[in-house]
Design a protein around this motif. Sequence first.
Motif, PDB file in Angstrom:
ATOM      1  N   ALA A 395       0.828  -1.203   0.000  1.00  0.00           N
ATOM      2  CA  ALA A 395       0.000   0.000   0.000  1.00  0.00           C
ATOM      3  C   ALA A 395       0.864   1.255   0.000  1.00  0.00           C
ATOM      4  O   ALA A 395       0.557   2.240  -0.688  1.00  0.00           O
ATOM      5  N   ARG A 396       1.949   1.240   0.761  1.00  0.00           N
ATOM      6  CA  ARG A 396       2.840   2.403   0.826  1.00  0.00           C
ATOM      7  C   ARG A 396       3.525   2.636  -0.511  1.00  0.00           C
ATOM      8  O   ARG A 396       3.563   3.763  -1.025  1.00  0.00           O
ATOM      9  N   ARG A 397       4.086   1.579  -1.096  1.00  0.00           N
ATOM     10  CA  ARG A 397       4.794   1.746  -2.365  1.00  0.00           C
ATOM     11  C   ARG A 397       3.870   2.210  -3.477  1.00  0.00           C
ATOM     12  O   ARG A 397       4.230   3.089  -4.275  1.00  0.00           O
ATOM     13  N   LEU A 398       2.681   1.632  -3.539  1.00  0.00           N
ATOM     14  CA  LEU A 398       1.751   2.042  -4.583  1.00  0.00           C
ATOM     15  C   LEU A 398       1.257   3.463  -4.357  1.00  0.00           C
ATOM     16  O   LEU A 398       1.109   4.249  -5.314  1.00  0.00           O
ATOM     17  N   ALA A 399       1.023   3.827  -3.106  1.00  0.00           N
ATOM     18  CA  ALA A 399       0.614   5.200  -2.817  1.00  0.00           C
ATOM     19  C   ALA A 399       1.706   6.186  -3.233  1.00  0.00           C
ATOM     20  O   ALA A 399       1.422   7.228  -3.853  1.00  0.00           O
ATOM     21  N   GLU A 400       2.957   5.873  -2.910  1.00  0.00           N
ATOM     22  CA  GLU A 400       4.053   6.776  -3.259  1.00  0.00           C
ATOM     23  C   GLU A 400       4.204   6.915  -4.769  1.00  0.00           C
ATOM     24  O   GLU A 400       4.537   7.996  -5.272  1.00  0.00           O
ATOM     25  N   GLU A 401       3.956   5.842  -5.509  1.00  0.00           N
ATOM     26  CA  GLU A 401       4.069   5.901  -6.965  1.00  0.00           C
ATOM     27  C   GLU A 401       2.861   6.550  -7.623  1.00  0.00           C
ATOM     28  O   GLU A 401       2.885   6.824  -8.822  1.00  0.00           O
ATOM     29  N   SER A 402       1.787   6.790  -6.853  1.00  0.00           N
ATOM     30  CA  SER A 402       0.546   7.274  -7.452  1.00  0.00           C
ATOM     31  C   SER A 402       0.305   8.762  -7.270  1.00  0.00           C
ATOM     32  O   SER A 402      -0.658   9.299  -7.823  1.00  0.00           O
ATOM     33  N   VAL A 403       1.135   9.451  -6.487  1.00  0.00           N
ATOM     34  CA  VAL A 403       0.935  10.882  -6.229  1.00  0.00           C
ATOM     35  C   VAL A 403       1.543  11.694  -7.373  1.00  0.00           C
ATOM     36  O   VAL A 403       2.733  11.580  -7.655  1.00  0.00           O
ATOM     37  N   VAL A 404       0.713  12.512  -8.020  1.00  0.00           N
ATOM     38  CA  VAL A 404       1.145  13.280  -9.186  1.00  0.00           C
ATOM     39  C   VAL A 404       1.490  14.702  -8.767  1.00  0.00           C
ATOM     40  O   VAL A 404       0.668  15.403  -8.172  1.00  0.00           O
ATOM     41  N   LEU A 405       2.704  15.122  -9.082  1.00  0.00           N
ATOM     42  CA  LEU A 405       3.070  16.527  -8.932  1.00  0.00           C
ATOM     43  C   LEU A 405       2.688  17.227 -10.230  1.00  0.00           C
ATOM     44  O   LEU A 405       3.350  17.078 -11.256  1.00  0.00           O
ATOM     45  N   VAL A 406       1.605  17.995 -10.185  1.00  0.00           N
ATOM     46  CA  VAL A 406       1.053  18.592 -11.400  1.00  0.00           C
ATOM     47  C   VAL A 406       1.728  19.920 -11.728  1.00  0.00           C
ATOM     48  O   VAL A 406       1.975  20.240 -12.890  1.00  0.00           O
ATOM     49  N   ALA A 407       2.019  20.714 -10.713  1.00  0.00           N
ATOM     50  CA  ALA A 407       2.657  22.017 -10.914  1.00  0.00           C
ATOM     51  C   ALA A 407       3.589  22.292  -9.749  1.00  0.00           C
ATOM     52  O   ALA A 407       3.316  21.887  -8.611  1.00  0.00           O
ATOM     53  N   ASN A 408       4.681  23.004 -10.022  1.00  0.00           N
ATOM     54  CA  ASN A 408       5.646  23.314  -8.965  1.00  0.00           C
ATOM     55  C   ASN A 408       6.467  24.522  -9.377  1.00  0.00           C
ATOM     56  O   ASN A 408       7.193  24.481 -10.372  1.00  0.00           O
ATOM     57  N   ARG A 409       6.327  25.615  -8.621  1.00  0.00           N
ATOM     58  CA  ARG A 409       7.085  26.839  -8.882  1.00  0.00           C
ATOM     59  C   ARG A 409       8.298  26.914  -7.950  1.00  0.00           C
ATOM     60  O   ARG A 409       8.507  27.904  -7.260  1.00  0.00           O
ATOM     61  N   GLU A 410       9.067  25.824  -7.954  1.00  0.00           N
ATOM     62  CA  GLU A 410      10.309  25.711  -7.180  1.00  0.00           C
ATOM     63  C   GLU A 410      10.066  25.897  -5.688  1.00  0.00           C
ATOM     64  O   GLU A 410      10.930  26.397  -4.967  1.00  0.00           O
ATOM     65  N   VAL A 411       8.872  25.494  -5.235  1.00  0.00           N
ATOM     66  CA  VAL A 411       8.550  25.548  -3.813  1.00  0.00           C
ATOM     67  C   VAL A 411       8.747  24.189  -3.162  1.00  0.00           C
ATOM     68  O   VAL A 411       9.240  24.087  -2.033  1.00  0.00           O
ATOM     69  N   LEU A 412       8.379  23.156  -3.866  1.00  0.00           N
ATOM     70  CA  LEU A 412       8.582  21.793  -3.380  1.00  0.00           C
ATOM     71  C   LEU A 412       9.883  21.240  -3.924  1.00  0.00           C
ATOM     72  O   LEU A 412      10.268  21.538  -5.059  1.00  0.00           O
ATOM     73  N   PRO A 413      10.564  20.403  -3.134  1.00  0.00           N
ATOM     74  CA  PRO A 413      10.196  19.974  -1.777  1.00  0.00           C
ATOM     75  C   PRO A 413      10.418  21.076  -0.747  1.00  0.00           C
ATOM     76  O   PRO A 413      11.301  21.922  -0.912  1.00  0.00           O
ATOM     77  N   LEU A 414       9.617  21.028   0.306  1.00  0.00           N
ATOM     78  CA  LEU A 414       9.729  22.025   1.366  1.00  0.00           C
ATOM     79  C   LEU A 414      10.970  21.754   2.198  1.00  0.00           C
ATOM     80  O   LEU A 414      11.173  20.634   2.669  1.00  0.00           O
ATOM     81  N   PRO A 415      11.807  22.753   2.407  1.00  0.00           N
ATOM     82  CA  PRO A 415      12.988  22.545   3.236  1.00  0.00           C
ATOM     83  C   PRO A 415      12.619  22.386   4.707  1.00  0.00           C
ATOM     84  O   PRO A 415      11.563  22.842   5.159  1.00  0.00           O
ATOM     85  N   ALA A 416      13.468  21.735   5.447  1.00  0.00           N
ATOM     86  CA  ALA A 416      13.241  21.554   6.876  1.00  0.00           C
ATOM     87  C   ALA A 416      13.231  22.910   7.577  1.00  0.00           C
ATOM     88  O   ALA A 416      13.871  23.875   7.145  1.00  0.00           O
ATOM     89  N   GLY A 417      12.468  22.972   8.649  1.00  0.00           N
ATOM     90  CA  GLY A 417      12.429  24.187   9.449  1.00  0.00           C
ATOM     91  C   GLY A 417      11.367  25.179   9.051  1.00  0.00           C
ATOM     92  O   GLY A 417      11.193  26.205   9.724  1.00  0.00           O
ATOM     93  N   ARG A 418      10.639  24.903   7.983  1.00  0.00           N
ATOM     94  CA  ARG A 418       9.582  25.820   7.568  1.00  0.00           C
ATOM     95  C   ARG A 418       8.361  25.658   8.468  1.00  0.00           C
ATOM     96  O   ARG A 418       8.018  24.557   8.907  1.00  0.00           O
TER      97      ARG A 418
END
Length: 774
Positions: A395-418
């Motif tokens: 379930a974990r592996r399939l969930a991780e492979e199923s999440v689509v990053l549709v748009a990203n304006r250089e915000v993700l991944p979020l750095p630690a400490g935010r």
Amino acid sequence: MTEVHAVVAGPAPAQATPDHDRPDGRAGEARVRELLGRMTIEEKVAQLVGFWEKEDGEAVAPLQGEFGDAVKLEDFARHGLGHLTRAYGTRPIDATERAAWLWKFQRDLVTGTRLGIPALVHEECLTGLSAWKAATFPTPLGWGAAFDPELVTEMAAAIGASMRALGIHQGLAPVLDVIQDPRWGRVDECIAEDPYLVGTIGTAYVRGLQSEGVHATLKHFAGYSASRAGRNFAPVHAGPRELADVLFLPFEMAILDGNARSVMHSYTEIDGVPVAADPAMLTGVLRDRWGFDGTVVSDYYGVAFLNLLHHVAADNAEAGVQALDAGVDVELPTGDAYLTLRESVRAGKLDEALIDRAVLRVLREKLELGLLDATFTDEPPQGVDLDSPEHRSIARRLAEESVVLVANREVLPLPAGRRVAVIGPNADRQAALFGCYSFLNHVLVQHPGVETGIEVPTVLDAVRDEFGADLVTWAGGCDVDTDDRSGFAEAVATASAADVAVLVVGDHAGLFGRGTVGEGCDREDLELPGVQRELVEAVLATGTPVVLVLLTGRPYAVGWALSRCAAVVQAFFPGEEGAGAIAGVLSGRVNPSARLPVSLPRSAGAQPYSYLHPTLGEGSEVTNLPATPAAEFGHGLSYTTFEHTGLTVPATAPTDGALRVTVRVTNTGGVAGDDVVQLYGRDLVAPVTRPVAQLLGYRRVHLEPGQSVTVELTVPTTRLAFSDRTLTRVVEPGDVDLWVGTSMRRDTEASTTLVGATVPVTNDSPRWTTSEIR
């Protein structure tokens, strides 16, 4: 290194029941025919019906209140029983206690009926066994987004092992309806808008489930998803070419290449003819054309609907005669129509030979499953772990492979400490992770106060674990589908005090109007339900960067968000491990690799829409309403970059052969990641219009930074087949454009010419693109 794409390597059929005799020899056939010869007509009819032991108020099927159980199970089954309907999945019950009951019931059938034939037990199993405390995996849209048939096979095998341990013999899955209109509520049960992706992933599920000795049931044959205006149960007016080239294809693959053992008819009517009463579909296509030799079961109450809804039968007795003649072997969930068959024979309205035909099919299936030799004198299972570490890992592996990053304006991944503000109606709600046919949303919702039974962290829980609870604040903001804006002020204040706002919005899956998506939960528009868009707009106005997380069972018209949010993440009901997968994508612990299995629409007015449209389906200066989606089929971003180069295609290929295509794939970024190599084609000139793009093959590839591999795809020319003007499926000579991309957009392209005679497609023609990595 050479690595073979195991699941799509060819059409070798998966054996449905490797541990039991199949009736493929003379001895097996003689046995079932001898048994049939000893049966009274009452005993025959008993094998063609199910029994559903349910309580008042448990509504999990359409118009269920119109039907009732007139007798107790013991009386109903005095001549035997074909199917026992949802023995585990109707209400929250302890599996061990229910197994003890089931073993006793089956022993009573063996010892207390004249012929001693046990019942076949069936259950829903679309996102896992639909039973209390059983693992719940991502919804089929998530399988499609993962583009990973091997992992789907692994999931289905785990589901099948749980079912077999509990004495369940048949699963009512997978759904092979090709998505045509996202307004349709049952989109959350479907895999994709591309029939080849549906066929490969769906067949992978069939092979996995049947490898454990549990028969898969293909749903819903056919055309159900093409209902007018996206309305459940609405009429379908698909032409024979669309049926043959799009809607039939996944069923054809699952039967011919996956050896699926059961098929369920669709509720719909096509051009005025209900499928449940159509011998051209249920006998002509299934059996005469494809050679299907399993059982056809009715969708719940579907036979009686010939009388109640379609009005092609004057009463249930006439409905039963029509369905049996068409090729429906078993009436589910009960026998509202088929229990009249005996009287129809005696009245001269039905040839008993049609009953015999169906009974033989049922007996063959029971022989395959080992039921004709089962005594149930062994001890029933004790303490079966339905949500084991193995289940959780898949379930974990399939969930991780199923999440689509549709748009990203250089915000993700979020750095630690935010400082992260988690906001939205789906942020702290377990049910938001599950589809309509999950046990939680399908059954448990009708039993308030009963515990979920499995560990299900919410997105809020997972984000706190991922980033640290002291850095995470929370506000609900609004409900999924009300106009209550009283939480807006708190949400705005929470977002204003944070470095980034993670807005978790979307759907609630339910049944027959009890949700925003699911069976009988269709939409008039494709805006986010309720006031969720207003909530997003209010948070955007704070100036805090917004990461929009869509937890949905359908694609919504969120083009406005793609251009205004810092990032957009799409998760199609990712299951019990889905929250951790989403949090991992936000932090970068998981590098997103999923691709959209369905286009993200720009508006509801452009529906129905498919990327498989011909030129006139795109829109141009001849209309002021273009159909261009906000994000195309196959789209998905990563935290690394991939380059496709060196596409090689033969200059010519025979029409009865294959195309050997190679492409070099390089991870040009700084982190490891998975690319989904997608090969598309376009037939440039044909006697009937052809799509502007068509997925011919795909391959998921893992690459370390700087690593390159060559992906070789061997494409049978039948991947370019179509129904010509005589409705004959053919491969014809001519020019074809080919290209590879990270979506249906062209990264690198080439062309070829098919040469030779026009070749008809047969059952023996290859249907699968194979792949190797070098």
